[in-house]
Scaffold this motif. Structure first.
Motif, PDB file in Angstrom:
ATOM      1  N   HIS B 183      15.314  -3.547  13.070  1.00  0.00           N
ATOM      2  CA  HIS B 183      14.254  -4.557  12.975  1.00  0.00           C
ATOM      3  C   HIS B 183      12.880  -3.920  13.115  1.00  0.00           C
ATOM      4  N   ASP B 184      11.883  -4.538  12.479  1.00  0.00           N
ATOM      5  CA  ASP B 184      10.488  -4.095  12.642  1.00  0.00           C
ATOM      6  C   ASP B 184       9.974  -4.523  13.998  1.00  0.00           C
ATOM      7  N   VAL B 185      10.095  -5.816  14.236  1.00  0.00           N
ATOM      8  CA  VAL B 185       9.707  -6.372  15.519  1.00  0.00           C
ATOM      9  C   VAL B 185      10.961  -7.018  16.086  1.00  0.00           C
ATOM     10  N   LEU B 186      11.394  -6.530  17.223  1.00  0.00           N
ATOM     11  CA  LEU B 186      12.657  -6.991  17.771  1.00  0.00           C
ATOM     12  C   LEU B 186      12.409  -7.859  18.993  1.00  0.00           C
ATOM     13  N   LEU B 187      13.043  -9.023  19.032  1.00  0.00           N
ATOM     14  CA  LEU B 187      12.886  -9.944  20.146  1.00  0.00           C
ATOM     15  C   LEU B 187      14.235 -10.079  20.831  1.00  0.00           C
ATOM     16  N   ILE B 188      14.290  -9.764  22.098  1.00  0.00           N
ATOM     17  CA  ILE B 188      15.566  -9.785  22.817  1.00  0.00           C
ATOM     18  C   ILE B 188      15.477 -10.793  23.949  1.00  0.00           C
ATOM     19  N   ASP B 189      16.399 -11.736  23.955  1.00  0.00           N
ATOM     20  CA  ASP B 189      16.373 -12.782  24.969  1.00  0.00           C
ATOM     21  C   ASP B 189      17.561 -12.618  25.911  1.00  0.00           C
ATOM     22  N   GLU B 190      17.378 -11.869  26.953  1.00  0.00           N
ATOM     23  CA  GLU B 190      18.401 -11.681  27.975  1.00  0.00           C
ATOM     24  C   GLU B 190      19.754 -11.299  27.412  1.00  0.00           C
ATOM     25  N   ALA B 191      19.714 -10.472  26.379  1.00  0.00           N
ATOM     26  CA  ALA B 191      20.969 -10.121  25.722  1.00  0.00           C
ATOM     27  C   ALA B 191      21.712  -9.025  26.466  1.00  0.00           C
ATOM     28  N   LEU B 192      21.042  -8.431  27.451  1.00  0.00           N
ATOM     29  CA  LEU B 192      21.643  -7.259  28.085  1.00  0.00           C
ATOM     30  C   LEU B 192      22.791  -7.607  29.011  1.00  0.00           C
ATOM     31  N   ALA B 193      22.771  -8.831  29.516  1.00  0.00           N
ATOM     32  CA  ALA B 193      23.729  -9.165  30.565  1.00  0.00           C
ATOM     33  C   ALA B 193      25.037  -9.695  30.017  1.00  0.00           C
ATOM     34  N   THR B 194      25.635  -9.013  29.058  1.00  0.00           N
ATOM     35  CA  THR B 194      26.933  -9.464  28.562  1.00  0.00           C
ATOM     36  C   THR B 194      27.969  -8.384  28.780  1.00  0.00           C
ATOM     37  N   GLY B 195      29.217  -8.839  28.909  1.00  0.00           N
ATOM     38  CA  GLY B 195      30.316  -7.901  28.976  1.00  0.00           C
ATOM     39  C   GLY B 195      30.436  -7.185  30.311  1.00  0.00           C
ATOM     40  N   ASP B 196      31.389  -6.271  30.356  1.00  0.00           N
ATOM     41  CA  ASP B 196      31.648  -5.575  31.607  1.00  0.00           C
ATOM     42  C   ASP B 196      30.675  -4.406  31.772  1.00  0.00           C
ATOM     43  N   ARG B 197      30.842  -3.676  32.858  1.00  0.00           N
ATOM     44  CA  ARG B 197      29.894  -2.634  33.223  1.00  0.00           C
ATOM     45  C   ARG B 197      29.716  -1.604  32.101  1.00  0.00           C
ATOM     46  N   SER B 198      30.843  -1.108  31.578  1.00  0.00           N
ATOM     47  CA  SER B 198      30.739  -0.028  30.592  1.00  0.00           C
ATOM     48  C   SER B 198      30.069  -0.553  29.326  1.00  0.00           C
ATOM     49  N   PHE B 199      30.350  -1.814  28.988  1.00  0.00           N
ATOM     50  CA  PHE B 199      29.725  -2.353  27.786  1.00  0.00           C
ATOM     51  C   PHE B 199      28.229  -2.544  28.002  1.00  0.00           C
ATOM     52  N   GLN B 200      27.860  -2.950  29.222  1.00  0.00           N
ATOM     53  CA  GLN B 200      26.429  -3.111  29.513  1.00  0.00           C
ATOM     54  C   GLN B 200      25.689  -1.802  29.330  1.00  0.00           C
ATOM     55  N   LYS B 201      26.317  -0.718  29.794  1.00  0.00           N
ATOM     56  CA  LYS B 201      25.666   0.580  29.644  1.00  0.00           C
ATOM     57  C   LYS B 201      25.490   0.909  28.168  1.00  0.00           C
ATOM     58  N   ARG B 202      26.567   0.671  27.399  1.00  0.00           N
ATOM     59  CA  ARG B 202      26.498   0.958  25.970  1.00  0.00           C
ATOM     60  C   ARG B 202      25.411   0.115  25.312  1.00  0.00           C
ATOM     61  N   SER B 203      25.304  -1.175  25.718  1.00  0.00           N
ATOM     62  CA  SER B 203      24.309  -2.017  25.043  1.00  0.00           C
ATOM     63  C   SER B 203      22.895  -1.616  25.425  1.00  0.00           C
ATOM     64  N   GLU B 204      22.712  -1.159  26.683  1.00  0.00           N
ATOM     65  CA  GLU B 204      21.376  -0.687  27.040  1.00  0.00           C
ATOM     66  C   GLU B 204      20.984   0.513  26.207  1.00  0.00           C
ATOM     67  N   ASP B 205      21.964   1.406  25.981  1.00  0.00           N
ATOM     68  CA  ASP B 205      21.671   2.557  25.124  1.00  0.00           C
ATOM     69  C   ASP B 205      21.287   2.111  23.725  1.00  0.00           C
ATOM     70  N   ARG B 206      22.048   1.115  23.235  1.00  0.00           N
ATOM     71  CA  ARG B 206      21.793   0.631  21.882  1.00  0.00           C
ATOM     72  C   ARG B 206      20.407  -0.021  21.792  1.00  0.00           C
ATOM     73  N   ILE B 207      20.020  -0.731  22.848  1.00  0.00           N
ATOM     74  CA  ILE B 207      18.690  -1.357  22.860  1.00  0.00           C
ATOM     75  C   ILE B 207      17.619  -0.281  22.777  1.00  0.00           C
ATOM     76  N   ARG B 208      17.829   0.805  23.560  1.00  0.00           N
ATOM     77  CA  ARG B 208      16.844   1.882  23.530  1.00  0.00           C
ATOM     78  C   ARG B 208      16.760   2.485  22.132  1.00  0.00           C
ATOM     79  N   GLU B 209      17.918   2.617  21.488  1.00  0.00           N
ATOM     80  CA  GLU B 209      17.959   3.155  20.136  1.00  0.00           C
ATOM     81  C   GLU B 209      17.200   2.230  19.176  1.00  0.00           C
ATOM     82  N   LEU B 210      17.469   0.926  19.316  1.00  0.00           N
ATOM     83  CA  LEU B 210      16.784  -0.055  18.468  1.00  0.00           C
ATOM     84  C   LEU B 210      15.281   0.015  18.681  1.00  0.00           C
ATOM     85  N   ARG B 211      14.911   0.228  19.946  1.00  0.00           N
ATOM     86  CA  ARG B 211      13.483   0.321  20.270  1.00  0.00           C
ATOM     87  C   ARG B 211      12.835   1.458  19.521  1.00  0.00           C
ATOM     88  N   LYS B 212      13.573   2.560  19.404  1.00  0.00           N
ATOM     89  CA  LYS B 212      13.012   3.722  18.722  1.00  0.00           C
ATOM     90  C   LYS B 212      12.709   3.392  17.271  1.00  0.00           C
TER      91      LYS B 212
END
Lengths: 308, 276
Positions: B183-212
């Motif tokens: 996305h050019d401009v990405l809007l995230i609405d509390e999407a990080l708090a899903t799934g179990d611990r390992s998935f949360q870590k993976r999604s945070e990484d993915r968010i950082r990647e998307l941010r880049k």
């Protein structure tokens, strides 16, 4: 917005001090566009075309999801129209005996019911297209006309199942296969355009006033009874009991036009003389007026869908 | 705002934005049927008397977001954060003011397009198309999406209808589909708090990647830690008004003082519900 907290501290809030026109000028200088503004009509058509795969995929998905919990599954796609036809045959053919004077009454009736159902369910689905999918409208960005179009496409797919059943019924009742069956294709195309146009009109009205969805079943049922689904408008016209204007109006109403065109195409005992004058021009005219008019009417309110 | 040099490129400009919801059927007092009739009979009356309540969700908010920024939106429940985000995405009409954007900002979320009665596989396609991906893009990323969601770790679940998934599995698949697009401009609405611990870590990484890849990221969260981790600027909304706009630490300090004890003990708060 009930806030139970204390008044927020009066910290020196930092809303940009710049005046409104400065921000607008800044946006203009960097070529930013207004978010959520209505695109121009050609741009809208282009966006819609870009989403064509979504429109078809959404329609197919809805259709498949419909019966996925049933044991018989997709068999209901064919069963439902057949059962519908059976009920109408029992009431109008057996109990009321409307069939007098209409040759091939069962093919006549079943064609009418299926073609009418296509228009009816398209309009019903269109009425709820925006108001029933607010979640989708508020979560994702796409030209909203994709929703009513997609629902009409779903009904068209549903109708194609019904037409499969209809062919079997026609053959069972000894209606011969003819070249005129090919006329079903342009007739269906025109009817689909008409349906899509009306659903877009209803989608806009239903988005503003959801109450319309409660009212539509009654409007549609009345429309069905005057459209010659179970009886022949042509036979009624011959009786001279009604003023000429009424019979012409009955025969020229779009639902009757599309139903009679399909009967003419499929049933050999339904002759061209039973069709109203200039029937193809009527069918194309209705499709054009509803299709183009409905699309523009829907587009005019594009940026307001999703409010409230 | 003085710290933004003039060469920064704005991606989102909000100019005095007001957002108002109108809610039907809140007719004051007795039987709502009579109230509704009243509403129809006496058309020419104020909206309030007609039983239409106006909820002024966002009041005169102005800000400029620049390329490369990650902006957190904070505020107590019902302060208008998600509403503002939706307006930036062009999904909610504004009452007054304007929002200018560079390209089409997209909200991270496809939940509404997915159908529980369809298989996970078909939902991946449907969700991708709904977000505006082409068929080829979806085909290319299909395996990544499925692998990322981890749905198939415990067997061939992707070919089962989504209604058979556990709520965690469904949430993971939804996030994986939503995060598959750049996305050019990405809007995230509390999407990080899903799934179990390992998935949360993976999604945070993915968010950082998307941010880049994204020009600008907006993040709505009640989790001050994830705001600190990802954002360098924070907008604080309270009762629809923009209370503060500044560097993360400054604003969060004030916010934590306002909400109470949060700075004292960073106890793990209950998970924010998955936005539906």
């Amino acid at each position: 917005m009930s806030q139970v907290l204390d008044t927020p501290p009066q910290t020196p809030a930092a809303p940009p001090a710049s005046a409104d026109h400065d921000l607008a000028a800044l946006a203009a200088r960097h070529g930013l566009s207004v978010s959520g503004a209505r695109p121009s009509l050609p741009e809208y058509v282009r966006q819609l075309w870009a989403r064509r795969h979504f429109i078809t995929a959404f329609a197919t998905a809805k259709l498949t999801a419909q019966y996925s919990q049933a044991k018989l599954g997709q068999v209901w796609q064919v069963m439902t129209p057949l059962l519908n036809a059976a009920v109408y045959y029992f009431i109008f053919g057996v109990l009321l005996g409307t069939k007098h004077g209409v040759p091939d009454y069962i093919p006549f009736l079943v064609t009418g019911v299926f073609i009418w159902t296509f228009t009816q369910s398209s309009i019903m689905a269109g009425t709820r297209a925006i108001s029933g999918n607010l979640g989708l409208v508020r979560a994702l960005h796409f030209p909203r006309a994709a929703l009513p179009l997609s629902f009409c496409l779903q009904q068209l797919q549903q109708l194609l199942f019904s037409m499969g059943a209809l062919v079997v019924i026609l053959l069972c009742f000894g209606v011969p296969v003819g070249v005129s069956w090919l006329l079903a294709l342009p007739a269906l195309f025109l009817q689909f355009t008409f349906n899509a146009g009306v659903s877009m009109v209803m989608a806009r009205m239903g988005a503003k006033t959801p109450d319309i969805a409660q009212l539509m079943p009654f409007v549609l049922r009345t429309w069905m009874y005057v459209s010659g689904v179970m009886w022949s408008i042509d036979k009624l016209a011959q009786k001279d009991s009604l003023p000429h204007v009424v019979t012409v109006a009955l025969a020229a109403n779009p639902a009757a036009v599309y139903i009679d065109l399909m009967r003419f195409a499929l049933i050999d005992s339904f002759h061209a003389s039973q069709l109203p004058a200039h029937v193809w021009a009527l069918a194309a005219g209705w499709a054009l007026v509803a299709g183009v008019g409905g699309f523009i009417y829907f587009w005019k309110a594009e940026e307001t869908y999703g409010r409230g | 705002m003085a710290e933004h040099p003039s060469e920064k490129i704005p991606t989102v400009v909000a100019d005095g934005v007001d957002i108002v919801y109108r809610v039907n059927g809140t007719g004051a007092g007795r039987g709502s049927a009579t109230a509704a009739l009243n509403r129809i009979v006496r058309r020419r009356q104020t909206e309030k008397a007609a039983g239409v309540r106006r909820v002024h969700a966002v009041k005169n908010v102005s800000f400029v977001a620049y390329r490369g920024e990650a902006i957190g939106l904070i505020g107590t429940n019902g302060s208008g954060k998600s509403t503002l985000l939706k307006a930036v995405a062009g999904l909610l009409p504004v009452e007054n003011g304007r929002i200018y954007t560079d390209g089409q900002p997209s909200l991270l979320g496809v939940n509404a397009a997915l159908m529980n009665d369809l298989t996970g596989e078909r939902n991946v396609h449907l969700g991708g198309l709904a977000m505006g991906m082409s068929r080829e893009q979806i085909r290319d990323r299909y395996q990544d999406i499925v692998d990322f969601s981890g749905i198939n770790e415990k067997g061939d679940f992707i070919t089962l209808p989504m209604r058979t998934y556990s709520s965690g599995m469904a949430a993971r698949l939804r996030f994986s589909i939503a995060a598959a697009k750049d996305h050019d401009v990405l809007l995230i609405d509390e999407a990080l708090a899903t799934g179990d611990r390992s998935f949360q870590k993976r999604s945070e990484d993915r968010i950082r990647e998307l941010r880049k890849h994204a020009g600008t990221v907006f993040l709505v969260s009640h989790n001050n830690k994830s705001i600190r981790d990802t954002c360098d600027r924070v907008l604080w909304l309270e009762r629809g008004e923009l209370l503060m706009d500044g560097p993360t630490e400054e604003v969060l300090k004030e916010y934590e003082a306002f909400t109470g004890d949060k700075s004292a003990k960073p106890k793990p708060k209950p998970k924010a519900p998955v936005p539906s």
